[in-house]
Design an enzyme around this catalytic site. Structure first.
Site, mmCIF file in Angstrom:
data_model
loop_
_atom_site.group_PDB
_atom_site.id
_atom_site.type_symbol
_atom_site.label_atom_id
_atom_site.label_comp_id
_atom_site.label_asym_id
_atom_site.label_seq_id
_atom_site.Cartn_x
_atom_site.Cartn_y
_atom_site.Cartn_z
ATOM 1 N N ARG A 9 29.472 -23.283 16.536
ATOM 2 C CA ARG A 9 28.798 -22.976 15.259
ATOM 3 C C ARG A 9 27.586 -22.231 14.581
ATOM 4 O O ARG A 9 27.010 -22.332 15.200
ATOM 5 C CB ARG A 9 28.791 -24.410 13.792
ATOM 6 C CG ARG A 9 28.031 -24.907 13.013
ATOM 7 C CD ARG A 9 28.351 -25.697 12.658
ATOM 8 N NE ARG A 9 27.268 -26.678 13.025
ATOM 9 C CZ ARG A 9 26.111 -26.700 12.367
ATOM 10 N NH1 ARG A 9 25.616 -25.806 11.442
ATOM 11 N NH2 ARG A 9 25.068 -27.648 12.789
ATOM 12 N N ARG A 38 23.485 -20.182 18.569
ATOM 13 C CA ARG A 38 23.096 -20.488 19.376
ATOM 14 C C ARG A 38 23.224 -21.000 20.667
ATOM 15 O O ARG A 38 22.325 -21.389 21.676
ATOM 16 C CB ARG A 38 23.382 -22.100 18.399
ATOM 17 C CG ARG A 38 22.595 -22.428 17.079
ATOM 18 C CD ARG A 38 22.857 -22.854 15.682
ATOM 19 N NE ARG A 38 21.951 -23.498 15.152
ATOM 20 C CZ ARG A 38 22.173 -23.852 13.874
ATOM 21 N NH1 ARG A 38 22.866 -25.116 13.887
ATOM 22 N NH2 ARG A 38 21.361 -24.002 12.985
ATOM 23 N N HIS A 94 22.514 -31.347 19.043
ATOM 24 C CA HIS A 94 22.616 -31.761 17.369
ATOM 25 C C HIS A 94 23.904 -31.565 16.731
ATOM 26 O O HIS A 94 23.949 -32.069 16.056
ATOM 27 C CB HIS A 94 22.082 -29.970 16.899
ATOM 28 C CG HIS A 94 21.676 -29.304 15.921
ATOM 29 N ND1 HIS A 94 21.108 -30.494 15.364
ATOM 30 C CD2 HIS A 94 23.038 -29.332 15.218
ATOM 31 C CE1 HIS A 94 20.775 -29.731 13.790
ATOM 32 N NE2 HIS A 94 21.755 -28.897 13.947
ATOM 33 N N GLN A 99 27.661 -29.019 20.270
ATOM 34 C CA GLN A 99 26.445 -27.490 20.292
ATOM 35 C C GLN A 99 25.244 -28.549 20.695
ATOM 36 O O GLN A 99 24.592 -29.386 19.829
ATOM 37 C CB GLN A 99 26.170 -27.218 18.791
ATOM 38 C CG GLN A 99 25.017 -26.372 19.028
ATOM 39 C CD GLN A 99 25.185 -25.672 17.322
ATOM 40 O OE1 GLN A 99 24.897 -25.844 16.226
ATOM 41 N NE2 GLN A 99 25.847 -24.095 17.470
ATOM 42 N N HIS A 110 21.344 -27.560 19.583
ATOM 43 C CA HIS A 110 20.567 -26.709 19.502
ATOM 44 C C HIS A 110 19.297 -25.785 19.926
ATOM 45 O O HIS A 110 18.838 -27.047 21.016
ATOM 46 C CB HIS A 110 19.756 -27.358 18.400
ATOM 47 C CG HIS A 110 19.503 -26.505 17.216
ATOM 48 N ND1 HIS A 110 18.420 -26.001 16.814
ATOM 49 C CD2 HIS A 110 19.839 -26.329 15.499
ATOM 50 C CE1 HIS A 110 17.697 -25.158 16.241
ATOM 51 N NE2 HIS A 110 18.812 -25.568 15.095
ATOM 52 N N LEU A 158 15.025 -32.088 15.545
ATOM 53 C CA LEU A 158 14.842 -30.545 15.123
ATOM 54 C C LEU A 158 13.629 -29.847 14.702
ATOM 55 O O LEU A 158 12.659 -29.681 13.761
ATOM 56 C CB LEU A 158 16.275 -30.707 13.993
ATOM 57 C CG LEU A 158 16.480 -29.134 13.546
ATOM 58 C CD1 LEU A 158 17.658 -28.107 14.421
ATOM 59 C CD2 LEU A 158 17.013 -29.441 12.212
ATOM 60 N N GLU A 200 16.354 -23.305 12.630
ATOM 61 C CA GLU A 200 16.762 -22.211 12.814
ATOM 62 C C GLU A 200 15.493 -21.112 12.288
ATOM 63 O O GLU A 200 15.878 -19.644 12.196
ATOM 64 C CB GLU A 200 18.133 -21.816 12.935
ATOM 65 C CG GLU A 200 18.719 -20.557 13.754
ATOM 66 C CD GLU A 200 20.184 -20.632 13.993
ATOM 67 O OE1 GLU A 200 20.840 -21.661 14.190
ATOM 68 O OE2 GLU A 200 20.842 -19.617 13.841
ATOM 69 N N PHE A 213 20.400 -15.758 9.633
ATOM 70 C CA PHE A 213 20.521 -16.348 10.915
ATOM 71 C C PHE A 213 21.164 -16.194 11.074
ATOM 72 O O PHE A 213 21.704 -15.192 11.066
ATOM 73 C CB PHE A 213 20.866 -18.116 9.279
ATOM 74 C CG PHE A 213 20.274 -19.203 9.970
ATOM 75 C CD1 PHE A 213 18.951 -19.172 8.799
ATOM 76 C CD2 PHE A 213 20.873 -20.453 10.024
ATOM 77 C CE1 PHE A 213 18.869 -20.505 9.252
ATOM 78 C CE2 PHE A 213 20.489 -21.331 10.404
ATOM 79 C CZ PHE A 213 19.147 -22.145 9.407
#
Lengths: 572, 246
Positions: free
Chosen positions: A385, A285, A350, A235, A237, A251, A254, A122
């Site tokens: 994050r 991100r 997000h 954030q 995304h 969404l 990821e 990730f």
């Protein structure tokens, strides 16, 4: 207490039944406390359900070289060193145990060939670290915790919205709210209250968040005297759906990039080569979101204003097995077969890195008896994050808050509920029914979303933020005069009228913090201050309530011990 | 694009009926988008549950043109648009208001099911192929469409004697967990009334997660119950001993 209100009493009251709330509940129960959990939706529908990619934990099942130190370092780097170092340390150290616990309570993760929990790559994580169940990890987590909690005996108060925290002098006394179903009012008396209400995305137009994510807990805690920390860090995304209009913002996990997905612009260029040649699509991100935004802004976007994300070079069966819900989501909602061609994606609001300021070990706020955990709390993620660190955050700090709240409840006597506070909360709720004129809350909400999207989005300027503050004053005035039609029986317009007040508090805190931070760091990008400044890296923003006004102060980032500095200094 | 008529049930426990709303179609629109458009512009008090808008939470279940569906996943352009699109609440559960029904019974049934109980001293190793079949059941998003369409609940209202497909799926996920140690067959037979299911597969047809409810959950569970309670040899032994069938 006046008998006109239905009253429930628990040692520990938890507001929110997502991952953090339920994990806190399980822990508080294990400590022998009586536990009540209030949730706005039905049990099991909280936004944790939407978490797809996985839980970050250095289990070392796939990459033996991983360990808590590397996870700690990745988290701090991803957060641009604004993180609370102690939270980042605890999180990295404890998340493997929290994942094992889930397995022992019945969760079924994908497996390695040797029969252990499988982990995937990730963004921003040095090693393959995300424990996952295809692309529905959040569902697995919430169902496991929900079953555990119910079986152990939590009291669940479903479809109930809290509109005010009640206090007995300086300490917490419980909460006041209404049942969504009948519109009746209800009082929850408790020695400890844990806020685990999640995020604020619904204040923005393009968001991956559900109707529930209206910043309730942050606003409630703020109004009760708690502090809000680093509220400028919202954030976006990088990959939300952009087409069709009804699913804009939804969404796209990821994990698509984690499994090898490639981003291209309309000219077919793999543009991440320009922005982060080392990490490419698996950059953090904030970087990927800004890159896509920039490509679109400079005229290289896809037909509907996004970028192309392509996983079709992988075997169709593999894609369907590892990303089943993405496959269905695009096929059914956008007529796109992701095993055959690219998806169109763009940034979507997000996650909130900022939130209620808490003590690292316990989740304790500055109000006696009030705790916070999960997205509603701040500190772990700093300025940005990493994907996968949210689910582990919920488990690690949900448990710690549950433990501390239960201990607090054991140590104190029962609080008294102040009927004046209850009366005021009731008046506020009923006022929109009494007006014969006034705007519909949906109109105000829609325009607030447009405004924040335009002025407090991915890229910010002083001019926009100052304008946004002015606009927020107008929104507050309008919201003070809005009108609700119909009865109190399950009335979404009425529910929104109250949620809107919370969104306005949070929006103001975000805007004020964003205006004050004259640099770019993590998710906070100022066009007028594009550089990351060392001096700003030593400051957190704290917001408190000062009468009717919002007060913002800078506080120094806590100094970390030498051994942790060493970890950060080590390369790799 | 053109307009379409949404014929939506408005009412509560005391009754109600359909009300027509004209809604402008947009590309890719789903039924939930149309309901939200009605809320925003015509009826702010229209009650409908929803959360994720991505078929992951199972909140927005309704009966669209007579068929139980998730409103967030039902494309308008897949429905005939020259006549009104009807949206009604789930029939198997009591109406609270408009499209919102009282599904609390499901949570009561769920609470009866003994939790996952690992064998003592278990090694936490599992093969993916053993996990696969249980993961199918754990995809369930608790939309309760299977409960709504099941005739034992919908037409015969046997909520006292019968658990419904959702909870057979849940029991299956526990019974077939590679490391679980508890038997739930007695519960299946006596409290969840699995014998009342006559495998018409209606539940499987409406499952938005495409779980093979009947074939992979209910039938294997029925077999377990039969093996334990109706095995001819066991029955004969019981008869001879004069014991009552358990």
């Amino acid at each position: 207490m006046t008998p006109k209100y239905e009253t429930h009493e628990n040692d520990v009251l938890i507001i929110g039944a997502g991952g953090a709330g339920l994990r806190a509940a399980v822990e508080a129960l294990a400590q022998g406390a009586s536990v009540g959990v209030v949730c706005k939706s039905l049990l099991g529908k909280a936004h944790t359900v939407m978490a797809e990619g996985g839980i970050a934990a250095a289990m070392c099942n796939v990459d033996q070289a991983d360990g808590w130190r590397t996870h700690f370092r990745d988290t701090m780097r991803g957060g641009k060193f604004l993180n609370n170092w102690r939270m980042a340390q605890l999180h990295a150290q404890e998340s493997p145990d929290r994942v094992r616990e889930l397995e022992q309570w019945g969760a079924l993760f994908d497996r390695t060939e040797t029969g252990d929990i499988l982990q995937r790559a990730f963004g921003g994580h040095t090693f393959k670290r995300l424990c996952h169940v295809g692309d529905r990890t959040g569902l697995e987590m919430i169902r496991t915790l929900q079953d555990r909690g119910v079986q152990q005996g939590i009291d669940v108060y479903m479809e109930c919205t809290i509109t005010r925290l009640l206090k007995d002098g300086d300490r917490i006394a419980g909460a006041f709210g209404y049942w969504r179903e009948q519109g009746r009012f209800v009082i929850f008396k408790a020695k400890s209250v844990i806020v685990a209400t999640g995020g604020i995305g619904k204040a923005w137009k393009v968001t991956s968040n559900s109707w529930e994510c209206t910043g309730d807990g942050m606003a409630l805690a703020y109004e009760a005297g708690a502090e809000l920390l680093d509220m400028e860090f919202v954030q976006f995304h990088p990959t939300g759906m952009v087409w069709p209009p009804g699913v804009q913002g939804l969404l796209v996990t990821e994990a698509v990039r984690g499994e090898g997905g490639i981003l291209r612009n309309k000219n077919g260029e793999r543009f991440m080569e320009k922005y982060d040649p080392k990490r490419m699509e698996l950059s953090t991100r904030d970087v990927v979101a800004r890159s896509i935004y920039t490509e679109v802004k400079e005229g290289r976007g896809s037909p509907h204003g996004g970028a192309f994300l392509d996983i079709s070079h992988k075997q169709a069966e593999y894609v369907k097995r590892k990303l089943p819900s993405m496959y269905h989501q695009f096929k059914e909602l956008a007529d796109v077969d992701i095993t055959k061609g690219p998806m169109e994606v763009g940034p979507t609001c997000h996650y909130m890195m900022g939130g209620i300021r808490v003590e690292a070990e316990t989740g304790r706020t500055s109000v006696a008896g009030l705790y916070a955990a999960g997205e509603a709390a701040a500190g772990l993620h700093g300025a940005n994050r990493l994907g996968g660190n949210s689910l582990s955050d919920l488990l690690v700090f949900g448990r710690r808050a549950g433990l501390a709240a239960a201990e607090h409840a054991r140590a104190v006597g029962g609080p008294a509920v102040d009927s004046a506070q209850v009366d005021e909360a009731e008046r506020q709720l009923l006022a929109p029914f009494e007006r014969t004129t006034g705007e519909n809350p949906y109109t105000i909400h829609g325009e607030l979303q447009d405004m924040l999207q335009a002025l407090v989005g991915i890229f910010r300027t002083e001019e926009d933020l100052v304008r946004a503050l002015g606009e927020l004053e107008k929104f507050k005035a309008r919201a003070g005069l809005m009108r609700v039609e119909g009865s109190r029986l399950f009335n979404p317009g009425w529910h929104l009228s109250r949620d809107l007040q919370h969104m306005l508090v949070v929006a103001e805190a975000v805007t004020r913090s964003a205006l004050a931070r004259q640099e770019s760091r993590g998710a906070h990008s100022r066009i007028d201050f594009p550089k990351t400044e060392d001096a700003w890296g030593k400051k957190n923003h704290v917001i408190t309530r000062d009468g009717a006004a919002m007060r913002l102060v800078e506080v120094p980032v806590a100094e970390m011990p030498e051994e942790l500095k060493q970890i950060l200094a080590e390369d790799k | 694009m053109s307009d379409v008529t949404m014929r939506v049930f408005r009412g509560d426990r005391d009754g109600g009926g359909p009300v027509d709303y004209r809604v402008a179609l947009t590309p890719g629109m789903v039924v939930l988008d149309a309901l939200h458009a009605i809320q925003a512009h015509q009826a702010p008090d229209l009650a409908v549950r929803w959360n994720c808008k991505a078929a992951k939470c199972g909140s927005c279940s309704a009966e669209v043109n007579g068929r139980p569906r998730l409103a967030c996943k039902t494309r308008m352009d897949a429905l005939p648009l020259d006549k009104p699109i009807t949206v009604y609440p789930l029939k198997a559960f009591p109406v609270i208001k408009d499209l919102v029904t009282d599904v609390s019974w499901n949570y009561k049934v769920n609470a009866k099911i003994p939790a996952f109980t690992p064998r003592p001293d278990v090694k936490w190793k599992m093969e993916q192929r053993d996990v696969d079949r249980v993961q199918e059941f754990r995809k369930c998003i608790e939309c309760f469409l299977c409960q709504d369409v099941c005739h034992v609940l919908r037409d015969h209202g046997k909520k006292e004697q019968f658990g419904g497909p959702r909870f057979f799926v849940r029991v299956a996920s526990l019974e077939m967990h590679p490391l679980d140690s508890v038997s739930r067959t007695k519960l299946l037979k006596e409290e969840l009334g699995i014998g009342l299911c006559n495998i018409t597969k209606c539940c499987t047809e409406v499952c938005p997660e495409e779980i093979h409810i009947t074939d992979n959950a209910i039938i294997p569970l029925k077999e377990r119950v039969v093996d334990e309670f109706y095995d001819p040899l066991t029955m004969l032994v019981r008869k001879i001993r004069g014991a009552k069938r358990d």
